[in-house]
Write a protein that holds these residues in place. Structure first.
Motif, PDB file in Angstrom:
ATOM      1  N   ALA A 136      13.372   5.551  -3.350  1.00 17.38           N
ATOM      2  CA  ALA A 136      12.805   4.491  -4.189  1.00 17.38           C
ATOM      3  C   ALA A 136      12.426   5.095  -5.529  1.00 17.38           C
ATOM      4  O   ALA A 136      11.645   6.049  -5.587  1.00 17.38           O
ATOM      5  CB  ALA A 136      11.593   3.877  -3.520  1.00 17.38           C
ATOM      6  N   THR A 137      12.980   4.555  -6.601  1.00 20.66           N
ATOM      7  CA  THR A 137      12.661   5.088  -7.931  1.00 20.66           C
ATOM      8  C   THR A 137      11.543   4.315  -8.604  1.00 20.66           C
ATOM      9  O   THR A 137      10.808   4.879  -9.415  1.00 20.66           O
ATOM     10  CB  THR A 137      13.913   5.065  -8.835  1.00 20.66           C
ATOM     11  N   GLN A 138      11.408   3.022  -8.300  1.00 18.47           N
ATOM     12  CA  GLN A 138      10.355   2.192  -8.875  1.00 18.47           C
ATOM     13  C   GLN A 138       9.804   1.274  -7.778  1.00 18.47           C
ATOM     14  O   GLN A 138      10.569   0.685  -7.010  1.00 18.47           O
ATOM     15  CB  GLN A 138      10.894   1.319 -10.015  1.00 18.47           C
ATOM     16  N   ILE A 139       8.497   1.154  -7.743  1.00 12.50           N
ATOM     17  CA  ILE A 139       7.844   0.261  -6.782  1.00 12.50           C
ATOM     18  C   ILE A 139       6.845  -0.606  -7.546  1.00 12.50           C
ATOM     19  O   ILE A 139       6.015  -0.091  -8.301  1.00 12.50           O
ATOM     20  CB  ILE A 139       7.122   1.040  -5.677  1.00 12.50           C
ATOM     21  N   VAL A 140       6.950  -1.916  -7.340  1.00  9.97           N
ATOM     22  CA  VAL A 140       6.025  -2.862  -7.968  1.00  9.97           C
ATOM     23  C   VAL A 140       5.313  -3.642  -6.869  1.00  9.97           C
ATOM     24  O   VAL A 140       5.971  -4.198  -5.979  1.00  9.97           O
ATOM     25  CB  VAL A 140       6.763  -3.845  -8.899  1.00  9.97           C
ATOM     26  N   VAL A 141       4.002  -3.682  -6.920  1.00 11.59           N
ATOM     27  CA  VAL A 141       3.208  -4.545  -6.042  1.00 11.59           C
ATOM     28  C   VAL A 141       2.142  -5.224  -6.892  1.00 11.59           C
ATOM     29  O   VAL A 141       1.329  -4.557  -7.526  1.00 11.59           O
ATOM     30  CB  VAL A 141       2.541  -3.769  -4.887  1.00 11.59           C
ATOM     31  N   SER A 142       2.185  -6.547  -6.893  1.00 11.11           N
ATOM     32  CA  SER A 142       1.120  -7.332  -7.523  1.00 11.11           C
ATOM     33  C   SER A 142       0.426  -8.108  -6.412  1.00 11.11           C
ATOM     34  O   SER A 142       1.063  -8.943  -5.754  1.00 11.11           O
ATOM     35  CB  SER A 142       1.689  -8.288  -8.566  1.00 11.11           C
ATOM     36  N   HIS A 143      -0.860  -7.816  -6.191  1.00 14.08           N
ATOM     37  CA  HIS A 143      -1.549  -8.429  -5.048  1.00 14.08           C
ATOM     38  C   HIS A 143      -2.862  -9.071  -5.500  1.00 14.08           C
ATOM     39  O   HIS A 143      -3.667  -8.449  -6.181  1.00 14.08           O
ATOM     40  CB  HIS A 143      -1.843  -7.397  -3.965  1.00 14.08           C
ATOM     41  N   GLN A 144      -3.031 -10.317  -5.090  1.00 15.87           N
ATOM     42  CA  GLN A 144      -4.276 -11.021  -5.368  1.00 15.87           C
ATOM     43  C   GLN A 144      -5.451 -10.301  -4.703  1.00 15.87           C
ATOM     44  O   GLN A 144      -5.333  -9.792  -3.577  1.00 15.87           O
ATOM     45  CB  GLN A 144      -4.180 -12.449  -4.840  1.00 15.87           C
ATOM     46  N   HIS A 145      -6.590 -10.254  -5.399  1.00 13.01           N
ATOM     47  CA  HIS A 145      -7.799  -9.658  -4.831  1.00 13.01           C
ATOM     48  C   HIS A 145      -8.941 -10.662  -4.921  1.00 13.01           C
ATOM     49  O   HIS A 145      -9.007 -11.488  -5.851  1.00 13.01           O
ATOM     50  CB  HIS A 145      -8.149  -8.348  -5.539  1.00 13.01           C
ATOM     51  N   LEU A 146      -9.851 -10.611  -3.965  1.00 13.23           N
ATOM     52  CA  LEU A 146     -10.919 -11.606  -3.857  1.00 13.23           C
ATOM     53  C   LEU A 146     -12.182 -11.207  -4.604  1.00 13.23           C
ATOM     54  O   LEU A 146     -13.084 -12.031  -4.771  1.00 13.23           O
ATOM     55  CB  LEU A 146     -11.227 -11.857  -2.377  1.00 13.23           C
ATOM     56  N   TYR A 169      -6.890 -12.153  -9.819  1.00 15.02           N
ATOM     57  CA  TYR A 169      -7.957 -12.797  -9.046  1.00 15.02           C
ATOM     58  C   TYR A 169      -7.611 -14.256  -8.741  1.00 15.02           C
ATOM     59  O   TYR A 169      -7.786 -14.723  -7.623  1.00 15.02           O
ATOM     60  CB  TYR A 169      -9.273 -12.702  -9.808  1.00 15.02           C
ATOM     61  N   ILE A 170      -7.120 -14.981  -9.740  1.00 14.98           N
ATOM     62  CA  ILE A 170      -6.714 -16.379  -9.538  1.00 14.98           C
ATOM     63  C   ILE A 170      -5.279 -16.372  -9.025  1.00 14.98           C
ATOM     64  O   ILE A 170      -4.360 -15.960  -9.726  1.00 14.98           O
ATOM     65  CB  ILE A 170      -6.805 -17.182 -10.845  1.00 14.98           C
ATOM     66  N   GLY A 171      -5.086 -16.818  -7.798  1.00 16.47           N
ATOM     67  CA  GLY A 171      -3.750 -16.767  -7.203  1.00 16.47           C
ATOM     68  C   GLY A 171      -3.356 -18.064  -6.541  1.00 16.47           C
ATOM     69  O   GLY A 171      -4.092 -19.057  -6.574  1.00 16.47           O
ATOM     70  N   GLY A 172      -2.183 -18.041  -5.920  1.00 14.22           N
ATOM     71  CA  GLY A 172      -1.702 -19.214  -5.208  1.00 14.22           C
ATOM     72  C   GLY A 172      -1.448 -20.389  -6.124  1.00 14.22           C
ATOM     73  O   GLY A 172      -1.299 -20.252  -7.337  1.00 14.22           O
ATOM     74  N   PRO A 173      -1.403 -21.596  -5.561  1.00 12.06           N
ATOM     75  CA  PRO A 173      -1.112 -22.785  -6.366  1.00 12.06           C
ATOM     76  C   PRO A 173      -2.142 -23.081  -7.444  1.00 12.06           C
ATOM     77  O   PRO A 173      -1.858 -23.854  -8.359  1.00 12.06           O
ATOM     78  CB  PRO A 173      -1.070 -23.908  -5.312  1.00 12.06           C
TER      79      PRO A 173
END
Length: 396
Positions: A190-200, A241-245
């Motif tokens: 894997a040369t590049q890894i992207v993770v964008s994760h909502q946090h509470l 922080y603001i995620g989903g619909p």
């Protein structure tokens, strides 16, 4: 000319992504109709569902065409709320209890029904025209392209940890992306890894999110794939922080490449979720994957792409096309005939062979429709390799 040394990228999105929320609601409604048909003694072959969902800030709109058991708006609304709750949305801007749910389902068009239904000397026809593709390769044990398989796995195992209560700082919405380097046509790192994760926690930093998700990424990828040269991008905007619909409007059927092969193979263009299996967009794509996977599992090729085509109201596929990408050990025209002989590819034949007339679709709505393990109740039956020996013998 085939390239052997290159990089390829695929993305995935979690069950809490706005579009995936809508896919989940739509597929839960498909399952609801099949469960109600079994309860009420309705022939499951008469069930018809084409359900589209849109979600935005505390608002869900469900529209489409249905036929089968008599289900009122209340049952549909309760199903939608239960799906949103199961995903984990209890935010101020999108809450399973507080969201306004509008149900606009109506009866299936009589003009479509007459083309699809069997009657007299007429076989049950396809629910629409279109082309569907299936693909398999030897890049992973699941016979899937490596970039999409591991992008899906990253989010799946993080989701499992979140639902188990081990990662209470994370919200339901997330995206991943994996860039894989190929050498001599084989995935190696894997040369590049992207993770964008909502946090509470609104004050949790990107570094804090990275500390949470990084061990799951390491666990998801094969040993040795993460190297000192691997570039990481975790919540690169700095805050999620603001995620989903509440953060982005969602629609059923917008993640068709995520749902299939991550761009490593063609896609016919039709979405899967919210459709009963008379719709060949879904059932024939499952059949094409099933056949392609069995070709590779039989050792007939290292890679296989299949195309099927259909016309609305016509039972049999109009064409079948096989491409073994120069890796095959059999003549492709003979393989095409063997595949047609090995399985009835009419809509009814596919439903019978893969046992699709049952409530197994909600679990397909996130983490990919392919590359999953077949389950005891018939879910992911298209991932079985039970045709491999027959194909091998037929083409020996």
């Amino acid at each position: 000319m085939v390239r052997h040394d290159y990089q390829f990228t695929s993305e995935s999105v979690s069950e809490g992504h706005p579009d995936k929320v809508c896919d989940r609601v739509s597929d839960e409604i498909v399952d609801l109709f099949f469960r109600a048909a079994a309860r009420d003694g309705v022939d499951p072959y008469r069930v018809r569902v084409a359900c589209e969902t849109m979600a935005t800030t505390n608002r869900v709109i469900i529209a489409g065409e249905v036929r089968g058991p008599d289900l009122g708006p209340k049952a549909i609304e309760e199903t939608a709320r239960a799906a949103i709750k199961a995903i984990g949305y209890e935010q101020e801007g999108f809450h399973w209890r507080d969201a306004q749910v509008e149900v606009l389902l109506h009866k299936q068009s009589a003009d479509i029904a007459q083309g699809v239904d069997a009657g007299g000397n007429k076989e049950e026809g396809a629910g629409d025209q279109g082309i569907m593709f299936g693909y398999a390769c030897r890049e992973t044990p699941e016979l899937m392209p490596a970039p999409i398989q591991y992008a899906q796995k990253i989010l799946r195992i993080i989701s499992e940890a979140r639902h188990a209560g081990r990662e209470k700082a994370l919200g339901p919405d997330a995206k991943s992306q994996v860039t894989v380097r190929y050498i001599n046509g084989k995935p190696v790192e894997a040369t590049q890894i992207v993770v964008s994760h909502q946090h509470l926690d609104p004050d949790l930093s990107s570094e804090g999110v990275a500390a949470i998700v990084r061990p799951y990424v390491v666990k998801a990828l094969p040993d040795g794939w993460i190297t000192p040269k691997t570039v990481w991008h975790v919540n690169p905007t700095g805050k999620f922080y603001i995620g989903g619909p509440d953060g982005d409007c969602g629609l059923t059927g917008r993640k068709i490449i995520v749902d299939t092969y991550g761009g490593a193979a063609p896609h016919g263009g039709g979405a899967f979720s919210g459709k009963d299996p008379t719709k060949v967009d879904r059932s024939a794509a499952y059949a094409a994957r099933y056949l392609a996977k069995n070709v590779v599992a039989a050792g007939l090729a290292e890679r296989c792409t299949l195309q099927l085509s259909y016309a609305i109201g016509v039972a049999k596929p109009l064409s079948i096309y096989a491409d073994l990408h120069g890796t095959g050990h059999v003549d492709e025209s003979k393989l095409e005939q063997a595949l047609m002989d090995s399985m009835d590819l009419s809509p009814r034949g596919i439903r019978e062979h893969l046992k699709l007339n049952r409530p197994i679709f909600a679990r397909t709505s996130a983490f990919g429709h392919f590359g999953r393990a077949p389950e005891d109740d018939g879910a992911f039956s298209w991932e079985k390799t039970d045709l491999a020996e027959r194909l091998r013998s037929h083409l020996a």
